[in-house]
Design an enzyme around this catalytic site. Structure first.
Site, PDB file in Angstrom:
ATOM      1  N   LYS A  65      17.400  -1.172  33.276  1.00 52.18           N
ATOM      2  CA  LYS A  65      16.396  -0.091  33.372  1.00 52.18           C
ATOM      3  C   LYS A  65      15.821  -0.043  34.788  1.00 52.18           C
ATOM      4  O   LYS A  65      15.554   1.032  35.330  1.00 52.18           O
ATOM      5  CB  LYS A  65      15.284  -0.342  32.333  1.00 52.18           C
TER       6      LYS A  65
ATOM      7  N   ASN B  16      15.495   3.180  37.452  1.00 51.07           N
ATOM      8  CA  ASN B  16      14.265   3.574  38.150  1.00 51.07           C
ATOM      9  C   ASN B  16      14.422   3.441  39.660  1.00 51.07           C
ATOM     10  O   ASN B  16      13.902   4.263  40.421  1.00 51.07           O
ATOM     11  CB  ASN B  16      13.087   2.727  37.671  1.00 51.07           C
TER      12      ASN B  16
END
Ligand code: NAD
Length: 313
Positions: free
Chosen positions: A188, A192
């Site tokens: 993740k 980002n």
């Protein structure tokens, strides 16, 4: 279960709403007065799949929690990273030996903060692929199709983690017990790291960035640096999988048409960003481990310049 949501913005309020709908005793805790006062007076409006519902919810300021709330069984942390320490400091007296604390913030570096307030056996760490927006104070929208991955920090607490997985899943939040939770957090973080900062600097949507001819080499370098840091920590990430996830988020049918959250925080709302916990954490680890991370370092520094130029708070 008595559940406190510490940080009731887009994500926290959405999770809180669904957990309350599933029959849990939920209290929201938030420090932004416009959000708190609106929910106190008119309830929380929650939207998913085009359907909005308004529900009365208990909401407190962090400093009120100590005197007004007890017997919390689960705290879900959903502040922005910069707000985490002060939130935990404000609510620490309401945390008992029986309070499990689940941290679902994006990025990395929260473990050290949480560990100052929560014993290891009560600390659950995870991340989420749900995404949400705060439409206006008191009103949030959850985009369909996410999940939650989580794991206990202390091997002795696996049953507690599984109980929380069940509570979240029964509320429709699709939670998984994730043996490899750090790999999931790193994946993740990659997503980002390759689009949040750059879309914010260039002031473009994810798809606009993805459609440029020159972006691939930069994204490739950002990902390679993160993979090298993860490898140093014994976590294997697949380069091709990360490049494929870049293509997926650029898809205008999915997230591509949106400005990422860092852009919304800084450019739209004049707020400080979580860059230190995304690209910045990679640059910091790179320095510690002796691994070059120039792309992540530069993005972090440039976002800080933009924060200053826009007088972000
Ligand atoms: P958020 O900004 O909506 O809320 C965080 C806090 O900021 C809350 O206290 C909220 O009331 C306050 N806040 C919101 N808008 C504000 C404004 N305009 N002015 C002043 N205060 C304001 O944060 P979020 O999106 O719920 O994210 C919480 C954590 O979850 C972060 O670590 C984020 O990276 C992570 N996360 C977010 C998403 C997402 O789609 N939003 C998805 C996964 C993880």
């Amino acid at each position: 279960m008595k559940i406190a949501i510490a940080g009731a913005g887009a994500m926290g309020a959405s999770f809180g709403f669904l957990l309350a709908e599933a029959g849990h005793n939920v209290i929201l805790i938030d420090g932004w007065d416009r959000q708190v006062e609106k929910i106190k007076s008119d309830g929380l409006t929650f939207e998913i799949n085009g359907k909005a519902t308004t529900k009365k919810m208990d909401i407190y300021y962090p400093h009120e929690v100590k005197h007004r709330v007890n017997d919390i069984e689960l705290v879900i942390l959903f502040t922005k990273a910069m707000q985490l320490d002060s939130m935990l400091s404000d609510i620490q007296d309401a945390l008992t030996a029986n309070t499990k604390v689940l941290c679902l913030l994006n990025g990395m570096g929260h473990e050290e903060v949480v560990a100052r307030y929560v014993p290891k056996e009560n600390f659950l760490l995870g991340n989420t692929l749900w995404s949400a927006a705060l439409l206006e104070p008191g009103s949030v929208k959850l985009y369909p199709g996410g999940n939650v991955n989580l794991k206990n920090r202390d091997p002795k607490s696996k049953d507690d983690a599984i109980k929380v997985v069940d509570v979240l899943s029964e509320a429709g939040l699709s939670a998984n017990y994730a043996d490899e939770v750090m790999a999931s957090i790193y994946k993740k973080l990659c997503v980002n790291a390759f689009c949040n900062g750059l879309c914010t600097l260039f002031d473009v949507t994810i798809a606009e960035f993805g459609n440029t001819k020159s972006e691939l080499e930069v994204v490739n370098q950002i990902i390679s640096e993160i993979i090298a840091i993860a490898k140093f920590e014994g976590i294997a990430l697949d380069h091709q999988e990360m490049m494929t996830s870049f293509e997926t988020v650029c898809d205008p049918e999915k997230m591509g048409g949106h400005y990422p959250s860092m852009h919304q925080d800084l450019v739209k709302n004049g707020r400080l960003t979580e860059v230190d916990y995304i690209n910045g954490v990679i640059a910091k680890k790179g320095q510690q481990y002796g691994i070059p991370t120039p792309y992540n370092k530069l993005i972090t520094e440039m976002i800080h310049i933009k924060e200053e130029l826009l007088n972000a708070k």
